[in-house]
Design an enzyme around this catalytic site. Structure first.
Site, PDB file in Angstrom:
ATOM      1  N   ASN A   7       1.428  -1.012  -0.001  1.00 41.56           N
ATOM      2  CA  ASN A   7      -0.013   0.029  -0.073  1.00 41.56           C
ATOM      3  C   ASN A   7       0.719   1.261   0.547  1.00 41.56           C
ATOM      4  O   ASN A   7       1.387   1.540   1.221  1.00 41.56           O
ATOM      5  CB  ASN A   7      -1.301   0.423   1.353  1.00 41.56           C
ATOM      6  CG  ASN A   7      -1.878   1.174   1.253  1.00 41.56           C
ATOM      7  OD1 ASN A   7      -1.609   1.899   0.426  1.00 41.56           O
ATOM      8  ND2 ASN A   7      -2.943   0.781   2.053  1.00 41.56           N
ATOM      9  N   ARG A  88      -2.380  -2.301  -3.989  1.00 41.30           N
ATOM     10  CA  ARG A  88      -3.977  -1.302  -3.356  1.00 41.30           C
ATOM     11  C   ARG A  88      -3.601  -0.233  -4.423  1.00 41.30           C
ATOM     12  O   ARG A  88      -3.128   0.707  -4.234  1.00 41.30           O
ATOM     13  CB  ARG A  88      -3.937  -1.102  -2.190  1.00 41.30           C
ATOM     14  CG  ARG A  88      -5.249  -0.698  -1.417  1.00 41.30           C
ATOM     15  CD  ARG A  88      -5.152   0.582  -0.057  1.00 41.30           C
ATOM     16  NE  ARG A  88      -6.467   0.912  -0.400  1.00 41.30           N
ATOM     17  CZ  ARG A  88      -6.799   1.923   0.479  1.00 41.30           C
ATOM     18  NH1 ARG A  88      -5.396   2.839   0.945  1.00 41.30           N
ATOM     19  NH2 ARG A  88      -7.593   2.610   0.542  1.00 41.30           N
ATOM     20  N   HIS A 177     -13.186   0.921   0.158  1.00 35.96           N
ATOM     21  CA  HIS A 177     -13.032  -0.264   1.205  1.00 35.96           C
ATOM     22  C   HIS A 177     -13.593  -1.828   0.651  1.00 35.96           C
ATOM     23  O   HIS A 177     -14.017  -2.638   0.948  1.00 35.96           O
ATOM     24  CB  HIS A 177     -14.185   0.144   2.289  1.00 35.96           C
ATOM     25  CG  HIS A 177     -13.903   0.999   3.685  1.00 35.96           C
ATOM     26  ND1 HIS A 177     -14.356   2.019   4.334  1.00 35.96           N
ATOM     27  CD2 HIS A 177     -12.356   1.486   3.897  1.00 35.96           C
ATOM     28  CE1 HIS A 177     -13.856   2.568   5.160  1.00 35.96           C
ATOM     29  NE2 HIS A 177     -12.846   2.674   4.625  1.00 35.96           N
ATOM     30  N   ARG A 236     -14.122  12.378   8.823  1.00 38.70           N
ATOM     31  CA  ARG A 236     -15.098  12.884   8.112  1.00 38.70           C
ATOM     32  C   ARG A 236     -16.465  12.717   8.496  1.00 38.70           C
ATOM     33  O   ARG A 236     -17.266  12.495   9.385  1.00 38.70           O
ATOM     34  CB  ARG A 236     -15.241  11.822   7.009  1.00 38.70           C
ATOM     35  CG  ARG A 236     -13.922  11.920   5.901  1.00 38.70           C
ATOM     36  CD  ARG A 236     -14.244  10.617   4.711  1.00 38.70           C
ATOM     37  NE  ARG A 236     -12.427  10.363   4.498  1.00 38.70           N
ATOM     38  CZ  ARG A 236     -12.356   9.077   4.252  1.00 38.70           C
ATOM     39  NH1 ARG A 236     -13.195   8.374   4.473  1.00 38.70           N
ATOM     40  NH2 ARG A 236     -10.655   9.402   3.906  1.00 38.70           N
ATOM     41  N   GLU A 379      -7.828  -6.845   4.423  1.00 39.17           N
ATOM     42  CA  GLU A 379      -7.369  -6.410   2.419  1.00 39.17           C
ATOM     43  C   GLU A 379      -5.807  -6.790   2.059  1.00 39.17           C
ATOM     44  O   GLU A 379      -6.378  -6.751   1.015  1.00 39.17           O
ATOM     45  CB  GLU A 379      -7.159  -4.625   2.582  1.00 39.17           C
ATOM     46  CG  GLU A 379      -9.391  -4.210   2.959  1.00 39.17           C
ATOM     47  CD  GLU A 379      -8.884  -2.231   4.194  1.00 39.17           C
ATOM     48  OE1 GLU A 379      -8.686  -3.036   5.577  1.00 39.17           O
ATOM     49  OE2 GLU A 379      -9.540  -1.899   3.180  1.00 39.17           O
TER      50      GLU A 379
END
Ligand code: AMP
Length: 393
Positions: A7, A88, A177, A236, A379
């Site tokens: 990532n 990713r 996601h 957020r 992930e």
């Protein structure tokens, strides 16, 4: 077979090296502050942790050091042991509905899609290029956060705005996601030995999203054109009335980018509590009687419950409700509050089973209308699995 899951951010590179024979992590770590002063790396392996400050002017240097150290520390005997690398990628736009092996065209596409993930896609390409340079013979794949959501139908992904915005600029819901929600869908189907499930997957971390899954496919998801939409998150806002933006611009003398930045970085738990974006601090604040922390938590729970209820109706019921990511896996209090508010739909927790952290386990009561699970997401493993599958194709 050994596969590396990567990532890459603009100034960081996170890696996990898997032995795919048993899907175990052999080594993992992080290269930080790439291109800035005081850069450093951490490598965890074999129960040990190596942390070192080192000059990391760019991603290529970070990758060279990583590969050198893997051999030097005896984690692998030679670079030939690395059979594949999976990257990713935040946005595949509407071009990619599944993972794919890296080619020049794929890299061009990722760059072209940068409008949809300006901070992320260009950074991912830095990571891809550094590995292509260092391991030119090793196959590489890209795994998109948006891919799983490409099965949404237009009623789910279109916004009720001028249709030309979609036609001309691809303004639509993409979600995020996706790799996590796909892992949840696959793992729960495997666990229950059924692929005809209606699943509501709740990824509740610093970022959060909820996805409605039917027969293993995404039907709808809470994040939108960007990850700013949907449920309330650490910093957020989630869904708000867009008219707030020009109003605040005028009142506070800010431009649109500054207000959007406030909605991304200064809202959510942090915005309401005025204390922290971290749900542990919020829980501690509540225990100390902090009213704003309580309000933040209550608002978070409300937005999560709203989406679960919405997706319950959309799916025509729910076989399994899954909780994952930092808050979903670890906070028994948040899970309890959410499920309590879903009692009218027949959801019911087993309080004793719910008293656990980070463990794959059924936590619903025997008389609950739906199964409820904690299911730790992975992930990185999903990226490694996709890479292996693509190599073996
Ligand atoms: P993630 O983005 O998945 O790493 O999740 C980060 C969020 O998970 C933060 O809000 C953390 O406070 C929360 N979290 C992590 N561990 C715990 C815990 N033990 N109890 C409550 N929340 C936790």
């Amino acid at each position: 077979m050994k596969i590396m899951s990567i990532n890459a951010g603009s100034s960081s590179l996170k890696f996990s090296l898997f032995n795919m024979d048993n899907e175990e992590v052999i080594a993992s770590g992080l290269f930080e502050r790439i291109g800035i002063e005081q850069s450093c790396y951490t490598i965890k392996y074999n129960g040990e942790k190596l942390k070192q400050e080192v000059d990391l002017p760019d991603h290529s240097v970070a990758v060279s050091i990583l590969l050198e150290k893997l051999v030097e520390l005896g984690i692998i005997q030679s670079l030939d042991e690395i059979n594949g690398v999976g990257h990713r990628i935040v946005s595949g736009g509407d071009r990619y509905s599944e993972s794919i092996l890296v080619t020049d065209k794929v890299v061009e596409d990722i760059i072209e899609l940068k409008d949809y993930a300006p901070l992320h896609n260009p950074a991912h390409v830095l990571g891809i290029n550094a590995f292509r340079e260092a391991l030119p013979e090793v196959p590489m794949s890209v795994v998109f956060d948006t891919a799983f959501h490409q099965t949404m139908d237009p009623v789910s992904y279109l916004y009720p705005v001028p249709y030309s915005w979609y036609e001309d600029h691809k303004v639509r819901k993409y979600g995020a996601h996706g790799t996590s929600h796909r892992y949840i869908a696959l793992t729960i189907a495997d666990e229950l030995k059924r692929d005809d499930l209606k699943v509501i997957s709740c990824h509740l971390g610093n970022g959060g999203s909820i996805t409605a899954i039917k027969d293993g496919k995404c039907v709808d998801t809470s994040m939108g054109f960007t990850p700013l939409a949907g449920i309330m998150m650490g910093t957020r806002s989630g869904d708000i009335d867009p008219s707030i933006i020009p109003f605040v611009m005028e009142k506070e003398g800010k431009n649109a980018a500054e207000v959007i930045s406030d909605l991304n970085k200064k809202s959510g738990f942090l915005g309401i509590s005025q204390l922290s974006s971290d749900s542990r601090d919020i829980e501690n604040g509540i225990a100390e009687g902090n009213e704003k922390c309580k309000l933040a938590q209550d608002k978070f729970v409300r937005t999560v419950v709203d989406y679960i209820a919405r997706y319950y109706v959309l799916l025509g019921g729910c076989d399994v409700l899954c909780f994952t990511a930092g808050i979903g896996e670890n906070s028994k209090g948040v899970r309890a509050q959410i499920v309590e508010k879903l009692a009218c739909l027949g959801f019911k927790l087993d309080a004793q089973a719910n008293d656990v952290r980070g463990e794959f386990r059924k936590i619903s009561a025997d008389d609950s209308s739906s199964l409820i699970y904690i299911l730790p997401t992975d992930e990185e493993l999903m990226i490694a699995r996709d890479t292996l599958n693509l190599i073996n194709r």
